[in-house]
Design a protein around this motif. Structure first.
Motif, PDB file in Angstrom:
ATOM      1  N   TRP A  47       4.903  57.489   9.910  1.00 16.82           N
ATOM      2  CA  TRP A  47       4.251  58.375  10.877  1.00 16.82           C
ATOM      3  C   TRP A  47       5.235  59.383  11.454  1.00 16.82           C
ATOM      4  O   TRP A  47       4.911  60.553  11.656  1.00 16.82           O
ATOM      5  CB  TRP A  47       3.600  57.563  12.006  1.00 16.82           C
ATOM      6  CG  TRP A  47       2.331  56.923  11.564  1.00 16.82           C
ATOM      7  CD1 TRP A  47       2.098  55.599  11.394  1.00 16.82           C
ATOM      8  CD2 TRP A  47       1.125  57.589  11.192  1.00 16.82           C
ATOM      9  NE1 TRP A  47       0.824  55.388  10.939  1.00 16.82           N
ATOM     10  CE2 TRP A  47       0.185  56.598  10.808  1.00 16.82           C
ATOM     11  CE3 TRP A  47       0.727  58.913  11.126  1.00 16.82           C
ATOM     12  CZ2 TRP A  47      -1.094  56.896  10.388  1.00 16.82           C
ATOM     13  CZ3 TRP A  47      -0.566  59.207  10.709  1.00 16.82           C
ATOM     14  CH2 TRP A  47      -1.449  58.208  10.341  1.00 16.82           C
ATOM     15  N   ILE A  48       6.457  58.931  11.728  1.00 15.58           N
ATOM     16  CA  ILE A  48       7.480  59.851  12.245  1.00 15.58           C
ATOM     17  C   ILE A  48       7.796  60.919  11.207  1.00 15.58           C
ATOM     18  O   ILE A  48       7.902  62.108  11.524  1.00 15.58           O
ATOM     19  CB  ILE A  48       8.746  59.074  12.658  1.00 15.58           C
ATOM     20  CG1 ILE A  48       8.437  58.198  13.867  1.00 15.58           C
ATOM     21  CG2 ILE A  48       9.897  60.023  12.952  1.00 15.58           C
ATOM     22  CD1 ILE A  48       9.521  57.210  14.215  1.00 15.58           C
ATOM     23  N   ALA A  49       7.935  60.516   9.946  1.00 12.52           N
ATOM     24  CA  ALA A  49       8.224  61.474   8.874  1.00 12.52           C
ATOM     25  C   ALA A  49       7.066  62.454   8.691  1.00 12.52           C
ATOM     26  O   ALA A  49       7.283  63.656   8.502  1.00 12.52           O
ATOM     27  CB  ALA A  49       8.517  60.736   7.571  1.00 12.52           C
ATOM     28  N   LEU A  50       5.828  61.952   8.765  1.00  9.54           N
ATOM     29  CA  LEU A  50       4.665  62.838   8.635  1.00  9.54           C
ATOM     30  C   LEU A  50       4.602  63.831   9.806  1.00  9.54           C
ATOM     31  O   LEU A  50       4.275  65.003   9.610  1.00  9.54           O
ATOM     32  CB  LEU A  50       3.380  62.022   8.550  1.00  9.54           C
ATOM     33  CG  LEU A  50       3.162  61.286   7.233  1.00  9.54           C
ATOM     34  CD1 LEU A  50       1.959  60.361   7.333  1.00  9.54           C
ATOM     35  CD2 LEU A  50       2.968  62.268   6.091  1.00  9.54           C
ATOM     36  N   ALA A  51       4.924  63.375  11.018  1.00  2.50           N
ATOM     37  CA  ALA A  51       4.929  64.270  12.177  1.00  2.50           C
ATOM     38  C   ALA A  51       6.012  65.339  12.022  1.00  2.50           C
ATOM     39  O   ALA A  51       5.791  66.512  12.331  1.00  2.50           O
ATOM     40  CB  ALA A  51       5.137  63.469  13.456  1.00  2.50           C
ATOM     41  N   ALA A  52       7.199  64.936  11.537  1.00  2.00           N
ATOM     42  CA  ALA A  52       8.282  65.910  11.319  1.00  2.00           C
ATOM     43  C   ALA A  52       7.876  66.932  10.271  1.00  2.00           C
ATOM     44  O   ALA A  52       8.161  68.132  10.414  1.00  2.00           O
ATOM     45  CB  ALA A  52       9.557  65.188  10.896  1.00  2.00           C
ATOM     46  N   MET A  53       7.215  66.486   9.208  1.00  6.47           N
ATOM     47  CA  MET A  53       6.739  67.417   8.176  1.00  6.47           C
ATOM     48  C   MET A  53       5.742  68.408   8.767  1.00  6.47           C
ATOM     49  O   MET A  53       5.794  69.605   8.476  1.00  6.47           O
ATOM     50  CB  MET A  53       6.083  66.644   7.022  1.00  6.47           C
ATOM     51  CG  MET A  53       7.044  65.886   6.143  1.00  6.47           C
ATOM     52  SD  MET A  53       6.240  64.765   4.977  1.00  6.47           S
ATOM     53  CE  MET A  53       5.093  65.822   4.131  1.00  6.47           C
ATOM     54  N   ALA A  54       4.826  67.913   9.616  1.00  6.16           N
ATOM     55  CA  ALA A  54       3.813  68.781  10.214  1.00  6.16           C
ATOM     56  C   ALA A  54       4.464  69.823  11.126  1.00  6.16           C
ATOM     57  O   ALA A  54       4.117  71.009  11.070  1.00  6.16           O
ATOM     58  CB  ALA A  54       2.803  67.939  10.987  1.00  6.16           C
ATOM     59  N   VAL A  55       5.427  69.402  11.960  1.00  9.40           N
ATOM     60  CA  VAL A  55       6.119  70.348  12.851  1.00  9.40           C
ATOM     61  C   VAL A  55       6.859  71.395  12.031  1.00  9.40           C
ATOM     62  O   VAL A  55       6.818  72.590  12.334  1.00  9.40           O
ATOM     63  CB  VAL A  55       7.091  69.596  13.792  1.00  9.40           C
ATOM     64  CG1 VAL A  55       8.013  70.558  14.511  1.00  9.40           C
ATOM     65  CG2 VAL A  55       6.309  68.766  14.797  1.00  9.40           C
ATOM     66  N   ASP A  56       7.527  70.969  10.956  1.00  5.90           N
ATOM     67  CA  ASP A  56       8.272  71.910  10.124  1.00  5.90           C
ATOM     68  C   ASP A  56       7.334  72.915   9.471  1.00  5.90           C
ATOM     69  O   ASP A  56       7.633  74.108   9.415  1.00  5.90           O
ATOM     70  CB  ASP A  56       9.070  71.150   9.063  1.00  5.90           C
ATOM     71  CG  ASP A  56      10.068  72.045   8.355  1.00  5.90           C
ATOM     72  OD1 ASP A  56      10.901  72.664   9.059  1.00  5.90           O
ATOM     73  OD2 ASP A  56      10.018  72.130   7.118  1.00  5.90           O
ATOM     74  N   MET A  57       6.181  72.452   8.984  1.00  3.78           N
ATOM     75  CA  MET A  57       5.234  73.376   8.348  1.00  3.78           C
ATOM     76  C   MET A  57       4.619  74.332   9.368  1.00  3.78           C
ATOM     77  O   MET A  57       4.456  75.521   9.089  1.00  3.78           O
ATOM     78  CB  MET A  57       4.144  72.599   7.612  1.00  3.78           C
ATOM     79  CG  MET A  57       4.621  72.038   6.294  1.00  3.78           C
ATOM     80  SD  MET A  57       3.312  71.456   5.228  1.00  3.78           S
ATOM     81  CE  MET A  57       2.987  69.857   5.908  1.00  3.78           C
ATOM     82  N   LEU A  58       4.279  73.838  10.558  1.00  2.00           N
ATOM     83  CA  LEU A  58       3.655  74.688  11.566  1.00  2.00           C
ATOM     84  C   LEU A  58       4.616  75.729  12.126  1.00  2.00           C
ATOM     85  O   LEU A  58       4.185  76.801  12.562  1.00  2.00           O
ATOM     86  CB  LEU A  58       3.105  73.827  12.708  1.00  2.00           C
ATOM     87  CG  LEU A  58       1.888  72.973  12.349  1.00  2.00           C
ATOM     88  CD1 LEU A  58       1.537  72.044  13.504  1.00  2.00           C
ATOM     89  CD2 LEU A  58       0.701  73.850  11.996  1.00  2.00           C
TER      90      LEU A  58
END
Length: 124
Positions: A47-58
């Motif tokens: 979940w932490i990795a998915l959240a980091a990916m989302a922040v990076d993409m946004l």
């Protein structure tokens, strides 16, 4: 490096969650139960990795930075008493990691043989 690791971990755990949800639905579970099973299969690290990916993409690469992209170029002709030479270069811009702003670089490019010949012909 951290960006690659986060994307690897996040993608792995997202795939594991989708597989678990699909397996639950194949066993006769409803869509909601399948989604719950898929979400439960992803551990906290995922979940932490998915959240980091989302922040990076946004943020367009603001969290992990980006590779450089060509912003422009320049060609020149230097004339001296000993001859003329052609020069070429590219301006490159990227993002620093952790919202550190932009970085710029200049890359000198070897001019083509045609440009070298034109510089010599101009001098002659």
């Amino acid at each position: 490096m951290a960006g690659g690791a986060a994307y690897g971990v996040g993608t792995y755990f997202a795939g594991a969650g989708l597989a678990a949800g699909g397996a639950a639905m194949a066993g006769g579970a409803t869509l909601g139960a399948g989604a719950a099973a898929g979400m439960a299969a992803i551990p906290v690290v995922g979940w932490i990795a998915l959240a980091a990916m989302a922040v990076d993409m946004l943020t367009g690469g603001g969290l992990f930075g980006t590779a450089g992209k060509v912003q422009g170029g320049e060609a020149g002709l230097n004339v001296t008493s000993s001859g003329a030479t052609a020069t070429e270069g590219l301006s490159i811009k990227g993002k620093k990691p952790l919202f550190g702003g932009s970085w710029w670089d200049w890359k000198t490019v070897d001019p083509s043989q045609q440009a070298k010949d034109a510089a010599t012909a101009f001098y002659d």
